[in-house]
Design a protein around this motif. Structure first.
Motif, short mmCIF file in Angstrom:
data_model
loop_
_atom_site.label_atom_id
_atom_site.label_comp_id
_atom_site.label_asym_id
_atom_site.label_seq_id
_atom_site.Cartn_x
_atom_site.Cartn_y
_atom_site.Cartn_z
N VAL A 56 0.87 -1.18 0.00
CA VAL A 56 0.00 0.00 0.00
C VAL A 56 0.91 1.23 0.00
CG1 VAL A 56 -1.76 1.26 1.31
CG2 VAL A 56 -1.82 -1.25 1.23
N PRO A 57 0.60 2.26 -0.80
CA PRO A 57 1.47 3.43 -0.87
C PRO A 57 1.77 4.05 0.49
CG PRO A 57 -0.22 3.53 -2.58
CD PRO A 57 -0.56 2.36 -1.69
N GLU A 58 3.00 4.48 0.65
CA GLU A 58 3.44 5.09 1.91
C GLU A 58 2.58 6.27 2.30
OE1 GLU A 58 7.69 5.73 2.39
OE2 GLU A 58 8.05 4.12 0.94
N ALA A 59 2.13 7.06 1.32
CA ALA A 59 1.31 8.24 1.61
C ALA A 59 0.03 7.86 2.35
CB ALA A 59 0.97 8.98 0.33
N ALA A 60 -0.54 6.71 2.02
CA ALA A 60 -1.75 6.26 2.71
C ALA A 60 -1.45 5.96 4.17
CB ALA A 60 -2.32 5.02 2.02
N TYR A 61 -0.33 5.32 4.43
CA TYR A 61 0.04 5.05 5.81
C TYR A 61 0.33 6.34 6.57
CZ TYR A 61 0.27 0.10 4.79
OH TYR A 61 -0.05 -1.18 4.45
N LEU A 62 1.07 7.25 5.95
CA LEU A 62 1.39 8.51 6.61
C LEU A 62 0.13 9.29 6.97
CD1 LEU A 62 4.51 9.67 4.59
CD2 LEU A 62 4.44 9.11 7.03
N SER A 63 -0.85 9.29 6.09
CA SER A 63 -2.11 9.98 6.37
C SER A 63 -2.81 9.38 7.59
CB SER A 63 -3.02 9.89 5.14
OG SER A 63 -4.27 10.46 5.40
N CYS A 64 -2.87 8.06 7.65
CA CYS A 64 -3.50 7.39 8.79
C CYS A 64 -2.70 7.59 10.07
CB CYS A 64 -3.67 5.91 8.50
SG CYS A 64 -4.88 5.55 7.22
N GLU A 65 -1.37 7.53 9.96
CA GLU A 65 -0.53 7.74 11.14
C GLU A 65 -0.71 9.15 11.69
OE1 GLU A 65 3.09 4.74 9.81
OE2 GLU A 65 3.35 6.89 9.58
N GLU A 66 -0.77 10.14 10.80
CA GLU A 66 -0.96 11.53 11.23
C GLU A 66 -2.30 11.69 11.95
OE1 GLU A 66 0.75 14.45 11.30
OE2 GLU A 66 2.51 13.32 10.70
N ALA A 67 -3.35 11.08 11.43
CA ALA A 67 -4.66 11.15 12.08
C ALA A 67 -4.59 10.56 13.48
CB ALA A 67 -5.71 10.43 11.23
N TYR A 68 -3.86 9.46 13.63
CA TYR A 68 -3.69 8.84 14.94
C TYR A 68 -2.90 9.74 15.89
CZ TYR A 68 -1.57 5.75 18.44
OH TYR A 68 -1.10 5.20 19.60
N ILE A 69 -1.80 10.29 15.40
CA ILE A 69 -0.96 11.15 16.24
C ILE A 69 -1.74 12.39 16.70
CG2 ILE A 69 1.06 12.68 16.17
CD1 ILE A 69 2.40 10.48 14.38
N LYS A 70 -2.58 12.92 15.83
CA LYS A 70 -3.37 14.13 16.15
C LYS A 70 -4.62 13.80 16.97
CE LYS A 70 -1.97 16.68 12.05
NZ LYS A 70 -2.44 17.24 10.76
N GLY A 71 -4.88 12.53 17.22
CA GLY A 71 -6.04 12.14 18.00
C GLY A 71 -7.35 12.19 17.22
N GLU A 72 -7.27 12.16 15.89
CA GLU A 72 -8.46 12.23 15.04
C GLU A 72 -9.11 10.87 14.83
OE1 GLU A 72 -6.90 14.08 11.53
OE2 GLU A 72 -6.72 16.04 12.51
N THR A 73 -8.47 9.82 15.27
CA THR A 73 -9.00 8.47 15.14
C THR A 73 -8.64 7.65 16.37
OG1 THR A 73 -9.03 6.47 13.78
CG2 THR A 73 -6.95 7.67 13.88
N ASP A 74 -9.45 6.65 16.64
CA ASP A 74 -9.16 5.75 17.76
C ASP A 74 -8.24 4.61 17.35
OD1 ASP A 74 -10.71 7.20 19.54
OD2 ASP A 74 -12.53 6.07 19.06
N CYS A 75 -8.07 4.43 16.04
CA CYS A 75 -7.19 3.36 15.55
C CYS A 75 -5.76 3.66 15.97
CB CYS A 75 -7.27 3.25 14.04
SG CYS A 75 -8.90 2.77 13.46
N GLY A 76 -5.10 2.68 16.54
CA GLY A 76 -3.74 2.89 17.02
C GLY A 76 -2.69 2.31 16.10
N TRP A 77 -1.49 2.83 16.23
CA TRP A 77 -0.34 2.33 15.48
C TRP A 77 0.72 1.93 16.49
CZ3 TRP A 77 -0.13 1.77 10.22
CH2 TRP A 77 -1.19 2.31 9.50
N TYR A 78 1.11 0.68 16.44
CA TYR A 78 2.07 0.12 17.38
C TYR A 78 3.21 -0.51 16.61
CZ TYR A 78 -1.95 0.76 20.38
OH TYR A 78 -3.00 1.32 21.04
N LEU A 79 4.40 -0.40 17.15
CA LEU A 79 5.58 -0.95 16.51
C LEU A 79 6.33 -1.87 17.46
CD1 LEU A 79 6.97 2.33 14.91
CD2 LEU A 79 5.57 0.58 13.79
#
Length: 61
Positions: A28-51
């Protein structure tokens, strides 16, 4: 080897590397991931990103 599990919010500096890691795993294009990650970091979504890190290397998510 010791593994560390983190939330992306705790290490925002890894978001570009994380997007690249996901792209190489799933194609999946990196831009799609960056968009979702930014939404998570800004608190715009409840979906989390864990590493999972081995040192500073991303080995899982």
């Amino acid at each position: 080897m010791e593994y560390t599990f983190i939330r992306l919010k705790a290490r925002e500096d890894l978001k570009e590397r994380a997007a690249a890691w996901f792209y190489h795993k799933w194609g999946v294009p990196e831009a799609a991931y960056l968009s979702c990650e930014e939404a998570y970091i800004k608190g715009e979504t409840d979906c989390g990103w864990y590493l999972c890190l081995a040192g500073e290397k991303i080995v899982g998510a």
